[in-house]
Write a protein that holds these residues in place. Structure first.
Motif: not given
Length: 621
Positions: A338-350
């Motif tokens: 994940n390039p922006i770890y520790p953050f979760t990246l999601s889009f419209h629930g995906i």
């Protein structure tokens, strides 16, 4: 390596980088003095970054002598390639610069306060070792571990320290440069003051490009340094001042491109934004905005430039962004998926990239002040900027309510509105472009109510003040108000420069009596009380720990101790094996923890200190 030899290598290596940068700056033939200084600075920090990446990641030979050799080789290559073996600084241009400046009361007072401020920051840096929360938690932990192991790697310490593995590290590489030659943190807290001074020149450059004379451009620049959050945080190894200065320098080059298309400035703008992107996790957001702004600028020049040059300029920017700008993100992606770890990246629930949680969950919500909860977006910003007369209490390096000072909301905020309206009336579109660009960057910033995250916005305010004073003569009476407010804020900032729990006369006297190379963070930061008093005279020892907060003070005098985290050990047999394999000399653990119980029952260790939060054990020989 002794301190004296390290100091010599540091001075020579740094001078070699500066001389190399000056030669390249001279080669590209810039027309104004402020941009020459800024570009030389950007080239210098880029050299430091590239040298450390090559030696620290690729070759794993991150040692002072190799840094010196690498700097020397780059200098020699530059001289050979440019066929220029001379090094002459033309002081005439600097002399001519000051000859053209009319010195008035406002500039004299601001210059005097800035000079006092710089002396103060240097003095406090030499007296007080690092004490800021974030620098002790992770900003400096990484550089110390890299220095000890001769390479840049993912450190294996406690959870808080892991942030250095996840975040982009350009600023930390500069901290490393100011530590590794000395094996000490004696000057590392002065890193950001250099950025603050470059910020003065950056704001000055913007002022000149939108039509201010030298006098008012310098006044705007000096106001930047005297902004409380800039002045106070300049003494810490945080990254907020450095990051915002790079945003200001990016705006400086972008405004030049707005006025005049130049591939030369495309390269400089692209390099500056790329370096900025690798300083902070929010950097890529700014880089995308700058990409859009650059595209608008290039479209503006479509009638005077061929499409090939415009497309080439955009391509250059993108190439810088996906190489130098994205380097640390590729590395994080490789190690954590994940390039922006520790953050979760999601889009419209995906879920696109899975992390430990969203930025809102991990950072934004916990950081929000209790009195701000339930407030709307703009009300939070107003609440912070208005300060509720917080300036009467003083500021800190981490001020959450306010931080820009009384000048900001009493003079600068109204000035921005007047500046914008007058620029529209006068059809000064470069001014409008500057205001809109800065505003968009501000609105796109996360937690923009927190002054230290959006320091760059004050550049707009100070340029606006100077523009109005220059072009609407009756407003110059406001100079008296500015002098009064700045002097008051500066005095308050000096008085409360150090956090209350660090500024005691007792702490000051202890540090002053201690030889400068023996001063350590455990002496300056009182978070642990006397729990770390055992460190006095403890050098080159292996220390196991399980603490409530930051671990940096455990490195001790001369950053000589080696640290070993106990938190991942789950049973007593593994614990004893870990202690034995790593030849632990001391252990500092939370009172009542499982490690505290194991150490109490271990006959090889003796309890030597019972603290407020921790017990300290010493290995019996």
């Amino acid at each position: 390596m002794g301190f004296t030899l390290g100091l010599i290598l540091y001075i020579v290596s740094t001078l070699l980088l500066i001389m190399t940068s000056v030669k390249w700056t001279k080669w590209i033939k810039l027309s104004n003095t402020s941009d020459k200084i800024v570009v030389s600075f950007i080239f210098s920090i880029t050299e430091i970054l590239l040298i450390n990446i090559v030696l620290g990641i690729l070759l794993k030979m991150l040692y002072p002598m190799y840094l010196f050799i690498f700097a020397l080789l780059i200098f020699l290559f530059t001289c050979f390639y440019l066929k220029d073996w001379s090094f002459n600084i033309k002081f005439e241009s600097i002399k001519d610069f000051f000859n053209d400046v009319k010195f008035g009361p406002l500039m004299i007072i601001l210059s005097l306060l800035t000079a006092i401020g710089v002396i103060w920051v240097v003095y406090i840096t030499l007296i007080y070792p690092p004490y800021g929360t974030d620098e002790l938690m992770y900003h400096l932990v990484g550089p110390v571990e890299w220095m000890k192991h001769g390479m840049i790697f993912n450190i294996h310490q406690d959870y808080i320290s892991q942030w250095i593995n996840w975040y982009p590290k350009n600023t930390e590489i500069l901290f490393l440069w100011n530590m590794i030659f000395f094996k000490n943190d004696v000057i590392v807290d002065g890193t950001q003051v250099v950025f603050a001074l470059i910020g003065v020149i950056g704001v000055y450059g913007i002022g000149r490009k939108i039509g201010l004379n030298k006098y008012y451009s310098l006044c705007a620049g000096l106001l930047f340094f005297l902004t409380p959050i800039v002045f106070i945080q300049s003494k810490t190894a945080y990254i907020d001042v450095a990051f915002s200065v790079m945003v200001i320098l990016s705006l400086n080059f972008l405004i030049h491109l707005y006025k005049e298309f130049s591939l030369k400035y495309i390269y400089l703008f692209s390099l500056t934004v790329a370096f900025m992107s690798g300083m902070k996790g929010s950097g890529p957001i700014y880089a995308v905005i700058f990409l859009v702004l650059l595209a608008i600028v290039l479209i503006k020049h479509r009638k005077n430039e061929n499409y090939k040059n415009l497309a080439y300029g955009l391509t250059i920017y993108i190439l810088f962004s996906i190489t130098l700008g994205a380097f640390w993100y590729y590395r994080t992606w490789y190690f954590y998926g994940n390039p922006i770890y520790p953050f979760t990246l999601s889009f419209h629930g995906i879920t696109i990239f899975k992390g430990l949680g969203t930025a809102k969950q991990i950072i934004f919500d916990p950081n929000l002040l209790p009195q701000m909860k339930g407030m709307g977006y703009f009300k939070q910003i107003y609440f912070s900027w208005y300060e509720n007369f917080n300036f009467l209490k003083g500021y800190s390096y981490d001020t959450r309510i306010g931080g820009f000072g009384a000048v900001w909301y009493i003079v600068a905020m109204p000035a921005i509105l007047i500046f914008t309206l007058k620029s529209i009336i006068d059809k000064k579109w470069v001014n409008i472009f500057f205001a809109i660009s800065t505003g968009i960057l501000f609105l796109a910033s996360s937690e923009n109510w927190w002054s230290r995250y959006v320091i760059f916005i004050v550049a707009l305010g100070y340029v606006a003040i100077s523009y109005i004073m220059q072009n609407i003569k009756f407003t110059r009476i406001v100079a008296l108000l500015i002098i009064s407010l700045v002097t008051f804020s500066f005095t308050v900032s000096i008085k409360g420069y150090l956090p209350a729990n660090i500024s005691s006369r007792e702490t000051f006297n202890e540090l002053r009596k201690t030889p400068i190379l023996d001063r350590s963070s455990y002496m300056a930061n009182s978070f642990y009380g006397d729990d770390m008093s055992f460190l006095k005279g403890v050098r080159n020892k292996n220390i196991a720990y399980f603490l409530h907060a930051y671990i940096y003070p455990l490195y001790g005098e001369g950053l000589s101790n080696n640290l070993f985290y106990l938190g991942n050990i789950k049973n007593e047999s593994s614990f004893k094996k870990y202690i034995e394999e790593n030849r632990i000399d001391y252990a500092m653990v939370s009172i009542g923890s499982i490690y505290d119980r194991w150490l109490k029952s271990d006959r090889d260790f003796k309890l030597i200190f019972v603290g407020r939060q921790h017990d300290v054990y010493k290995k019996l020989r």
